[in-house]
Enzyme design. Sequence first.
Site, PDB file in Angstrom:
ATOM      1  N   LYS A 199       1.129   4.234  -3.125  1.00  0.00           N
ATOM      2  CA  LYS A 199       0.936   5.643  -2.934  1.00  0.00           C
ATOM      3  C   LYS A 199       2.245   6.421  -3.434  1.00  0.00           C
ATOM      4  CE  LYS A 199      -3.390   5.283  -1.969  1.00  0.00           C
ATOM      5  NZ  LYS A 199      -4.702   5.798  -2.897  1.00  0.00           N
ATOM      6  N   TYR A 236       0.808  -1.241   0.081  1.00  0.00           N
ATOM      7  CA  TYR A 236      -0.032   0.169  -0.069  1.00  0.00           C
ATOM      8  C   TYR A 236       0.699   1.082  -0.256  1.00  0.00           C
ATOM      9  CZ  TYR A 236      -3.314   3.413   1.320  1.00  0.00           C
ATOM     10  OH  TYR A 236      -4.153   4.721   1.301  1.00  0.00           O
TER      11      TYR A 236
END
Length: 252
Positions: A177, A173
């Site tokens: 980003k 994750y």
Amino acid sequence: MTATTPPRQVTALVTGANQGIGREIAAQLAGLGMTVLLGARDPRRGEEAAAALRSAAGAEVHPIWLDVTDPASVTAAAKHVEEQFGVLDVLVNNAGILGDPAAQSAGTARLEVVREVFETNVFGVISVTTAMIPLLLRSPAGRVVNVTSGLGSLALMADPQGFFARRPASVAYVPSKTALNSLTVQYAKELRPHGILVNAADPGLCATNFTRDVPGLTRTAAEGAAVAVRLATLGADGPTGGCFGEEGPIPW
């Protein structure tokens, strides 16, 4: 007496908008008078969310099936926008997944989980943005907003005294980003000559299903959504190629 031309309807597409921050972004853009296409991977949930927003505020909100990981879905969505509206003024790339946190530790990560997260959070953004650029180029003031996270900031993550130093390491994750932030700069560079502004919005930690493992959150999804809405409605002299939170610029 000279007839006046009625103002053109501004059209916005928000991906992953059937719940949480995405839904609030859709609601706030509709509240500004835009026609909002509420993108959802699950058609039923998309229809329910759009109907609820229309009922609550009489807003122009329409569901659109959009699975950012499905090329056929992305192509169909772009065709629908072109046929119904002919132009897209605002694209908010909000769809994102966390993935299984237990499979993202640096020493025990499962590659299938990493690939799954990147498929939505990075490749999905590329797919949707590529499909929508021809429509954004028809807008007199195109805007693209990528919903990111402070976790994607290399500067903040590397600060041993900062808040994020206490968060578990992630090889899925968090890097997704960071990659999204880099994409934001690349799209901004490509689209700047056409007057299209591209920025990343960090909503901050909000009390949503996405952050249910973080205790004590009082910041609402509506508050987080306001950051993206500001970037979606920038004037022609607004910034491009930056990352912004509630209080202003965030370091890469």
